[in-house]
Design an enzyme around this catalytic site. Structure first.
Site, PDB file in Angstrom:
ATOM      1  N   ASP A 122       1.061  -1.203  -0.196  1.00 23.98           N
ATOM      2  CA  ASP A 122       0.066   0.022   0.247  1.00 23.98           C
ATOM      3  C   ASP A 122       0.806   1.420   0.100  1.00 23.98           C
ATOM      4  OD1 ASP A 122       0.980   0.229   2.508  1.00 23.98           O
ATOM      5  OD2 ASP A 122      -0.893   0.206   3.698  1.00 23.98           O
ATOM      6  N   THR A 159       2.845  -1.828   8.699  1.00 28.92           N
ATOM      7  CA  THR A 159       3.270  -2.834   9.803  1.00 28.92           C
ATOM      8  C   THR A 159       3.638  -4.249   9.219  1.00 28.92           C
ATOM      9  OG1 THR A 159       0.926  -3.368  10.018  1.00 28.92           O
ATOM     10  CG2 THR A 159       1.950  -1.678  11.633  1.00 28.92           C
ATOM     11  N   HIS A 189      10.980 -23.752   7.866  1.00 27.58           N
ATOM     12  CA  HIS A 189       9.912 -24.736   8.467  1.00 27.58           C
ATOM     13  C   HIS A 189       8.398 -24.432   7.997  1.00 27.58           C
ATOM     14  CE1 HIS A 189      12.183 -24.825  12.716  1.00 27.58           C
ATOM     15  NE2 HIS A 189      12.838 -25.477  11.461  1.00 27.58           N
ATOM     16  N   HIS A 202       7.736 -30.777   8.591  1.00 24.92           N
ATOM     17  CA  HIS A 202       7.419 -29.658   8.447  1.00 24.92           C
ATOM     18  C   HIS A 202       6.457 -29.821   7.275  1.00 24.92           C
ATOM     19  CE1 HIS A 202       9.707 -27.652  11.273  1.00 24.92           C
ATOM     20  NE2 HIS A 202      10.915 -28.169  10.660  1.00 24.92           N
TER      21      HIS A 202
HETATM   22  C1  RB5 Z   1      -1.735   2.525   6.711  1.00 23.29           C
HETATM   23  O1  RB5 Z   1      -1.814   3.771   7.410  1.00 23.29           O
HETATM   24  C2  RB5 Z   1      -1.300   1.127   7.638  1.00 23.29           C
HETATM   25  O2  RB5 Z   1      -2.565   1.113   8.544  1.00 23.29           O
HETATM   26  C3  RB5 Z   1      -1.149  -0.085   6.935  1.00 23.29           C
HETATM   27  O3  RB5 Z   1       0.075   0.223   6.135  1.00 23.29           O
HETATM   28  C4  RB5 Z   1      -0.746  -1.137   7.565  1.00 23.29           C
HETATM   29  O4  RB5 Z   1      -0.024  -0.974   8.614  1.00 23.29           O
HETATM   30  C5  RB5 Z   1      -1.909  -1.911   8.205  1.00 23.29           C
HETATM   31  O5  RB5 Z   1      -1.823  -3.108   8.575  1.00 23.29           O
END
Ligand code: RB5
Length: 151
Positions: free
Chosen positions: A16, A75, A106, A141
């Site tokens: 994204d 994240t 694994h 595995h």
């Molecule tokens: C975008 O702001 C953020 O929420 C997205 O990139 C991500 O981290 C969501 O899991």
């Protein structure tokens, strides 16, 4: 360690807006090494929704058009959740090279995910190279990953 020398298929990429910069960094690395890739977006840092890019990448990996996939958001959590809705996807959220290595050895992960907003380019490179060069161990595995798909 070489970057990647065993795939005839393009590596599939998706992010994204929050993973866009990290994806651009990976594209630079792949282009420098002459490694083919297919970019499913996002194509800018304009605000976007990670699932819109995750699902096309997941389908391409499931169909065997790309291997492996790399999926990045801020994240790594949202985009890996979307990827893992697909029965043929084993998307591993990796934040260091040890986790990246184990995700291949694994779990036979076919998609690498990482948190674009929380890793340096050096850390991303280490994770990428480790993921691409670690083989699946098979054995016990194999039995375990066969039990992952549901429904
Ligand atoms: C975008 O702001 C953020 O929420 C997205 O990139 C991500 O981290 C969501 O899991």
């Amino acid at each position: 360690m070489s970057l990647f020398d065993h795939s005839e298929k393009p590596i599939g990429l998706a992010s994204d807006h929050a993973g866009f910069a990290a994806k651009q960094y990976i594209i630079r690395v792949l282009e420098e090494k002459g490694i083919p890739y297919r970019d499913f977006g996002a194509y800018s840092e304009e605000s976007s929704d990670y699932a819109d890019f995750a699902h096309p990448l997941a389908l391409a990996v499931e169909k065997g058009e790309c291997y492996p996939g790399i999926a990045i958001c801020g994240t790594g959590i949202g985009i890996s959740m979307a990827m893992n809705k697909h029965q043929g996807i084993r998307c591993a959220l990796c934040w260091n090279k040890e986790i990246a290595s184990l995700s291949r050895a694994h779990n036979d992960a076919n998609v690498l995910s990482f948190p674009g907003r929380f890793l340096s380019e050096e850390e991303i490179y280490e994770i990428l190279v480790t993921f691409l060069n670690t083989p699946f161990e098979g054995g016990r595995h194999e039995r375990r990953i066969r039990k992952i798909p549901c429904g």
